[in-house]
Design a protein around this motif. Structure first.
Motif, PDB file in Angstrom:
ATOM      1  N   VAL A  41      42.151  41.686   2.691  1.00 59.55           N
ATOM      2  CA  VAL A  41      43.136  42.573   3.306  1.00 59.55           C
ATOM      3  C   VAL A  41      42.919  43.975   2.751  1.00 59.55           C
ATOM      4  CG1 VAL A  41      45.620  43.068   3.406  1.00 59.55           C
ATOM      5  CG2 VAL A  41      44.834  40.703   3.571  1.00 59.55           C
ATOM      6  N   VAL A  42      43.102  44.985   3.598  1.00 59.49           N
ATOM      7  CA  VAL A  42      43.081  46.361   3.096  1.00 59.49           C
ATOM      8  C   VAL A  42      44.463  46.965   3.321  1.00 59.49           C
ATOM      9  CG1 VAL A  42      42.064  47.273   5.248  1.00 59.49           C
ATOM     10  CG2 VAL A  42      41.899  48.599   3.128  1.00 59.49           C
ATOM     11  N   CYS A  43      44.893  47.768   2.364  1.00 63.21           N
ATOM     12  CA  CYS A  43      46.274  48.212   2.336  1.00 63.21           C
ATOM     13  C   CYS A  43      46.350  49.711   2.031  1.00 63.21           C
ATOM     14  CB  CYS A  43      46.992  47.414   1.254  1.00 63.21           C
ATOM     15  SG  CYS A  43      48.691  47.884   0.994  1.00 63.21           S
ATOM     16  N   ALA A  44      47.152  50.429   2.799  1.00 58.94           N
ATOM     17  CA  ALA A  44      47.359  51.861   2.565  1.00 58.94           C
ATOM     18  C   ALA A  44      48.823  52.110   2.255  1.00 58.94           C
ATOM     19  CB  ALA A  44      46.966  52.658   3.810  1.00 58.94           C
ATOM     20  N   VAL A  45      49.069  52.935   1.258  1.00 58.24           N
ATOM     21  CA  VAL A  45      50.435  53.295   0.918  1.00 58.24           C
ATOM     22  C   VAL A  45      50.568  54.809   0.907  1.00 58.24           C
ATOM     23  CG1 VAL A  45      52.019  53.386  -1.036  1.00 58.24           C
ATOM     24  CG2 VAL A  45      51.127  51.198  -0.300  1.00 58.24           C
ATOM     25  N   GLU A  46      51.495  55.333   1.697  1.00 53.62           N
ATOM     26  CA  GLU A  46      51.765  56.772   1.673  1.00 53.62           C
ATOM     27  C   GLU A  46      52.763  57.047   0.560  1.00 53.62           C
ATOM     28  OE1 GLU A  46      53.685  58.405   5.158  1.00 53.62           O
ATOM     29  OE2 GLU A  46      53.190  60.449   4.559  1.00 53.62           O
ATOM     30  N   LEU A  47      52.476  58.074  -0.233  1.00 52.93           N
ATOM     31  CA  LEU A  47      53.316  58.367  -1.392  1.00 52.93           C
ATOM     32  C   LEU A  47      54.102  59.657  -1.197  1.00 52.93           C
ATOM     33  CD1 LEU A  47      50.668  57.567  -4.139  1.00 52.93           C
ATOM     34  CD2 LEU A  47      52.546  56.107  -3.397  1.00 52.93           C
ATOM     35  N   THR A  48      55.307  59.659  -1.755  1.00 54.63           N
ATOM     36  CA  THR A  48      56.089  60.896  -1.787  1.00 54.63           C
ATOM     37  C   THR A  48      55.527  61.773  -2.914  1.00 54.63           C
ATOM     38  OG1 THR A  48      57.631  60.051  -3.431  1.00 54.63           O
ATOM     39  CG2 THR A  48      58.170  59.629  -1.127  1.00 54.63           C
ATOM     40  N   ASP A  49      56.023  63.007  -3.021  1.00 51.38           N
ATOM     41  CA  ASP A  49      55.571  63.888  -4.096  1.00 51.38           C
ATOM     42  C   ASP A  49      55.872  63.294  -5.465  1.00 51.38           C
ATOM     43  OD1 ASP A  49      54.689  65.593  -2.194  1.00 51.38           O
ATOM     44  OD2 ASP A  49      56.450  66.914  -2.249  1.00 51.38           O
ATOM     45  N   GLU A  50      56.885  62.424  -5.503  1.00 51.00           N
ATOM     46  CA  GLU A  50      57.255  61.795  -6.775  1.00 51.00           C
ATOM     47  C   GLU A  50      56.454  60.512  -7.036  1.00 51.00           C
ATOM     48  OE1 GLU A  50      59.949  62.470  -4.436  1.00 51.00           O
ATOM     49  OE2 GLU A  50      59.883  64.481  -5.307  1.00 51.00           O
ATOM     50  N   LYS A  64      56.479  57.838  -5.105  1.00 48.89           N
ATOM     51  CA  LYS A  64      57.154  56.635  -4.591  1.00 48.89           C
ATOM     52  C   LYS A  64      56.568  56.253  -3.221  1.00 48.89           C
ATOM     53  CE  LYS A  64      61.188  56.376  -7.290  1.00 48.89           C
ATOM     54  NZ  LYS A  64      60.505  56.923  -8.461  1.00 48.89           N
ATOM     55  N   VAL A  65      56.761  54.981  -2.879  1.00 46.54           N
ATOM     56  CA  VAL A  65      56.218  54.492  -1.609  1.00 46.54           C
ATOM     57  C   VAL A  65      57.055  54.984  -0.433  1.00 46.54           C
ATOM     58  CG1 VAL A  65      55.733  52.439  -0.224  1.00 46.54           C
ATOM     59  CG2 VAL A  65      55.272  52.432  -2.672  1.00 46.54           C
ATOM     60  N   LYS A  66      56.393  55.611   0.514  1.00 48.91           N
ATOM     61  CA  LYS A  66      57.081  56.112   1.692  1.00 48.91           C
ATOM     62  C   LYS A  66      56.825  55.174   2.864  1.00 48.91           C
ATOM     63  CE  LYS A  66      57.265  60.685   3.845  1.00 48.91           C
ATOM     64  NZ  LYS A  66      56.561  61.977   3.785  1.00 48.91           N
ATOM     65  N   ARG A  67      55.567  54.828   3.045  1.00 49.03           N
ATOM     66  CA  ARG A  67      55.191  53.909   4.116  1.00 49.03           C
ATOM     67  C   ARG A  67      54.021  53.046   3.668  1.00 49.03           C
ATOM     68  NH1 ARG A  67      53.679  56.666   9.507  1.00 49.03           N
ATOM     69  NH2 ARG A  67      53.258  58.522   8.267  1.00 49.03           N
ATOM     70  N   CYS A 100      55.393  45.011   6.212  1.00 48.63           N
ATOM     71  CA  CYS A 100      55.346  46.476   6.299  1.00 48.63           C
ATOM     72  C   CYS A 100      56.504  47.023   7.130  1.00 48.63           C
ATOM     73  CB  CYS A 100      54.007  46.932   6.890  1.00 48.63           C
ATOM     74  SG  CYS A 100      52.620  46.547   5.810  1.00 48.63           S
ATOM     75  N   TYR A 101      56.874  46.278   8.171  1.00 48.77           N
ATOM     76  CA  TYR A 101      57.987  46.720   9.026  1.00 48.77           C
ATOM     77  C   TYR A 101      59.244  46.962   8.198  1.00 48.77           C
ATOM     78  CZ  TYR A 101      61.631  46.564  12.614  1.00 48.77           C
ATOM     79  OH  TYR A 101      62.717  46.849  13.402  1.00 48.77           O
ATOM     80  N   ARG A 102      59.572  46.009   7.332  1.00 48.18           N
ATOM     81  CA  ARG A 102      60.786  46.160   6.523  1.00 48.18           C
ATOM     82  C   ARG A 102      60.643  47.262   5.476  1.00 48.18           C
ATOM     83  NH1 ARG A 102      61.559  40.405   7.137  1.00 48.18           N
ATOM     84  NH2 ARG A 102      60.241  40.106   5.326  1.00 48.18           N
ATOM     85  N   ILE A 103      59.462  47.333   4.856  1.00 46.04           N
ATOM     86  CA  ILE A 103      59.231  48.398   3.871  1.00 46.04           C
ATOM     87  C   ILE A 103      59.405  49.771   4.544  1.00 46.04           C
ATOM     88  CG2 ILE A 103      57.429  49.564   2.489  1.00 46.04           C
ATOM     89  CD1 ILE A 103      58.386  47.024   1.153  1.00 46.04           C
ATOM     90  N   ASN A 104      58.822  49.906   5.728  1.00 50.21           N
ATOM     91  CA  ASN A 104      58.813  51.215   6.390  1.00 50.21           C
ATOM     92  C   ASN A 104      60.168  51.610   6.952  1.00 50.21           C
ATOM     93  OD1 ASN A 104      56.176  51.243   5.696  1.00 50.21           O
ATOM     94  ND2 ASN A 104      55.371  50.847   7.748  1.00 50.21           N
ATOM     95  N   ARG A 105      61.103  50.662   6.959  1.00 45.56           N
ATOM     96  CA  ARG A 105      62.438  50.972   7.448  1.00 45.56           C
ATOM     97  C   ARG A 105      63.499  50.806   6.376  1.00 45.56           C
ATOM     98  NH1 ARG A 105      59.147  49.837  10.710  1.00 45.56           N
ATOM     99  NH2 ARG A 105      58.909  51.146  12.533  1.00 45.56           N
ATOM    100  N   SER A 106      63.081  50.799   5.128  1.00 49.38           N
ATOM    101  CA  SER A 106      64.080  50.557   4.075  1.00 49.38           C
ATOM    102  C   SER A 106      65.056  51.723   3.958  1.00 49.38           C
ATOM    103  CB  SER A 106      63.402  50.255   2.737  1.00 49.38           C
ATOM    104  OG  SER A 106      62.379  51.171   2.494  1.00 49.38           O
ATOM    105  N   GLN A 107      64.708  52.888   4.503  1.00 44.82           N
ATOM    106  CA  GLN A 107      65.637  54.030   4.480  1.00 44.82           C
ATOM    107  C   GLN A 107      66.560  54.044   5.705  1.00 44.82           C
ATOM    108  OE1 GLN A 107      65.662  55.686   1.665  1.00 44.82           O
ATOM    109  NE2 GLN A 107      63.890  54.444   1.105  1.00 44.82           N
TER     110      GLN A 107
END
Ligand SMILES: [Zn+2]
Length: 297
Positions: free
Chosen positions: A159-168, A170-173, A263-270
């Motif tokens: 599996v390959v995985c990408a994580v978008e990070l905030t300036d701090e 933290k995981v954004k997407r 990923c769906y749930r992670i990306n909508r945790s906000q």
């Protein structure tokens, strides 16, 4: 229409007391922009008492569930709504056997419908990451020995995985897909779907990313046993343990569906307030899918 908001089970059960409540909700979502006949494109219709619409021109009648992922759900639309609600709002692991007990259907019925929900959870691929992104690969179903110089022979699921990070940091997407091996050609699949040419990509020193540098802004750094990719590796750890503890085994055929769900749930945790409604909207917008396309051939 009055959209359902939040994650409160009592309020949910109050709102959706009968199959009809659910059908009405679906019909309002489905035709929120007006009716459009699937046969003749005419926009005038009669609304039936069961919330179907009949075209004024060709008399074709379409139900609220037709041509959606609720198409021909035989175990009751209210139960299907509860599955959607649980899958959208949970922070825990939901297996098909657990769901079958909770809503009173067979395990097979639960499994197949849950795969349909995962279809709706699949990324639209319309919002590629254009910020800071860390990318790495991992295996599901055991440890990969000697990660440097990735094995090409291993039978484990890659599996390959990408994580978008905030300036701090933290995981954004997060986006994750199955790959057949660690070659540039396979890794590129994730880039094509989810990474913008503008993104600032960081990977470890794996050579498979080098050919992609022509098209993407990629910086390679030492992994330092994952310490330089902390947020990414926390997510990888979570998705692996989620799959291991809930499903113990997932088929190659369905692995992307499980990854979509995670990923769906992670990306909508906000945006948890609207998550149920977002999912139902996607179930309605997606085309029907047949059982034969849900199980491993
Ligand atoms: Zn028509």
């Amino acid at each position: 229409m009055d959209l359902f908001k939040g994650r409160n089970l009592i309020e949910f059960a109050e709102r959706f007391k009968t199959d009809e409540d659910c059908i009405e909700y679906l019909s309002q979502l489905k035709w929120s922009n007006g009716f459009n006949c699937v046969k003749c494109n005419h926009t005038g219709c009669q609304v039936r008492s069961n919330h179907s619409r009949t075209c004024n021109k060709c008399s074709h009648t379409e139900s609220a569930t037709a041509n959606t992922l609720f198409h021909k759900v035989k175990f009751g639309i209210r139960k299907a709504f509860f599955v959607c609600f649980e899958m959208a709002t949970t922070t825990k692991s939901l297996s098909a056997s657990y769901m079958s007990v909770r809503i009173g259907v067979t395990e097979k019925t639960a499994r197949l419908f849950m795969h349909k929900v995962r279809e709706a959870m699949k990324s639209s691929e319309d919002h590629p990451i254009d910020g800071n992104v860390h990318i790495d690969e991992f295996v599901i179903g055991g440890k990969e020995e000697g990660k440097v110089g990735r094995s090409y022979q291993s039978k484990k699921k890659k599996v390959v995985c990408a994580v978008e990070l905030t300036d701090e940091g933290k995981v954004k997407r997060m986006y994750s897909i199955k790959i057949d091996n660690y070659s540039a050609k396979e890794l590129k699949k994730l880039f094509d779907k989810h990474i913008s040419k503008e993104a600032k990509v960081t990977t470890d020193k794996w050579k498979g990313y080098k050919p992609l540098m022509k098209h993407y802004n990629i910086t390679q750094i030492e992994s330092n046993n994952g310490l330089n990719f902390k947020a990414l590796h926390t997510m990888i750890h979570q998705v692996k343990s989620w799959i291991r503890t809930t499903y113990s085994w997932v088929s190659d055929y369905n692995i992307d569906r499980y990854l979509s769900e995670f990923c769906y749930r992670i990306n909508r945790s906000q945006t948890k307030e609207n998550i149920f409604n977002n999912l139902i909207r996607r179930m309605v917008a997606a085309d029907k899918i047949y059982q034969v396309n849900l199980i491993c051939k």
